[in-house]
Design an enzyme around this catalytic site. Structure first.
Site, short mmCIF file in Angstrom:
data_model
loop_
_atom_site.label_atom_id
_atom_site.label_comp_id
_atom_site.label_asym_id
_atom_site.label_seq_id
_atom_site.Cartn_x
_atom_site.Cartn_y
_atom_site.Cartn_z
N LYS A 1 -6.43 2.75 -2.81
CA LYS A 1 -6.19 2.00 -1.56
C LYS A 1 -6.07 2.95 -0.36
CE LYS A 1 -4.92 -1.12 1.38
NZ LYS A 1 -5.86 -2.10 1.90
N LYS B 1 0.07 5.23 8.20
CA LYS B 1 0.77 5.55 6.94
C LYS B 1 -0.24 5.76 5.81
CE LYS B 1 1.59 2.00 4.79
NZ LYS B 1 1.02 1.07 3.84
N SER C 1 0.89 -1.17 0.00
CA SER C 1 0.00 0.00 0.00
C SER C 1 0.92 1.22 0.00
CB SER C 1 -0.89 0.02 1.25
OG SER C 1 -1.69 -1.13 1.29
#
Ligand code: NDP
Length: 295
Positions: free
Chosen positions: A170, A239, A95
């Site tokens: 994503k 993140k 990701s």
């Protein structure tokens, strides 16, 4: 078609296990003991360096924490760039972040290597079952070439746009997960404190408009049960929200909700540590509220 897989973490390991059943596979992992263990369990080869892993591969798949580690793996001594053959295909299931992937893709294109960002969703259970959703950013030809490999562990495989688009989708998806986790945690803590049984509240949400993956799956299986398994690190969700915030900023869109979610997640990460699971953010909400959401 020979495949190399790099990054045998929580989700990478079950993804690679599907690839091992599909055909020739070589694996590499930073902690080499994990790669050796995987190789002997699945009858495949473990490479000593990323370069060695890429040397005979038609397709190289990475699944690392962030795009930074992907770049390090490409560029370092004994890195992937030294091994990748012209004509190979590089699939990044990390990701990651869209801008870094566009930079990586441009560098690889100069060497005749095609790139697709192909992050996944569906968690460790989905990876074990081979039912992941894969969101792919790539040129149309590259997407077609990637499909047979991605189908080994993916069920729904969507071509969402050019390089970087998979990572953008994503990141936004996971930002929605984060917003949900925080809102459901705070809402449930308040209800439990006011005397509503947690299970009853969740059952009502799930028969009403507030339902989500968080209320239907994560809260019943992990919070009400008190199980708190560790499958997806809070640090990685933090993140992802950071990537979504940056992406929204670049697009000139107000991201104040994501900004707040990011701030809350970052302080939860600082309090709970790098190994905590993402759902444990609700544990922190419980502690601060002085209640337990069980039932
Ligand atoms: P983990 O933290 O479990 O594993 C990370 C992997 O990356 C390990 O193989 C680790 O090696 C390796 N690694 C870490 N740092 C480096 C480095 N500097 N150089 C080389 N290798 C490194 O992560 P996950 O498997 O959970 O996640 C991988 C990616 O997939 C992330 O981008 C995450 O956001 C995404 N993802 C995860 C999901 C999940 O449910 N877990 C769901 C969907 C997406 P080592 O064994 O040596 O530590």
């Amino acid at each position: 078609m020979a495949v190399a897989f790099l990054g045998l973490g929580a989700i990478g390991t079950p993804m690679a296990a599907h690839l091992a059943r599909r055909g020739p596979l070589v694996v590499w992992n930073r902690t080499s003991a994990r790669a050796m263990e995987f190789a002997s369990a699945h009858g495949v080869r473990a490479a000593g360096t990323p370069r060695e892993a890429a040397a005979d591969a038609d397709v190289v798949v990475t699944c690392l924490p962030t795009s930074r580690e992907v770049e390090e793996l490409l560029d370092g001594p004994g890195g992937l760039l030294e091994g990748l053959r012209s004509g190979a295909l590089f699939l990044d299931c990390t990701s990651g972040d869209p801008a870094t992937s566009r930079r990586i893709a441009a560098g690889l294109a100069r060497r005749g290597v095609a790139f697709a960002d192909a992050p996944v969703s569906g968690g460790v259970n989905g990876a074990v079952a081979g039912t992941l959703t894969v969101m792919v950013g790539a040129e149309p030809d590259t997407f077609r070439r990637a499909l047979p490999v991605l189908q080994s562990f993916g069920k729904r495989i969507e071509h969402v746009g050019p390089v970087g688009a998979g990572h953008a989708v994503k990141a936004v998806n996971n930002a929605l997960l984060a917003v949900n986790l925080l809102a459901v945690g705070q809402g449930l803590a308040a209800l439990v404190k006011a005397g509503v049984p947690a299970r009853t509240a969740v059952d009502v949400f799930n028969a009403s408009s507030g339902r989500s993956f968080v209320t239907e799956v994560l809260v019943p299986e992990r919070v009400l049960s008190g199980a708190w398994p560790r499958t997806f690190r809070l640090a990685l969700l933090d993140k992802d929200v950071g990537i979504a915030r940056g992406f929204a900023r670049e697009a000139g869109v107000d991201a104040s909700v994501l900004d707040l979610a990011g701030t809350l997640l970052s302080s939860a990460r600082a309090a709970l540590g790098e190994d905590a699971d993402h759902v444990e953010v609700i544990r922190l909400i419980e502690q601060e509220a002085g209640v337990e959401i069980r039932g």
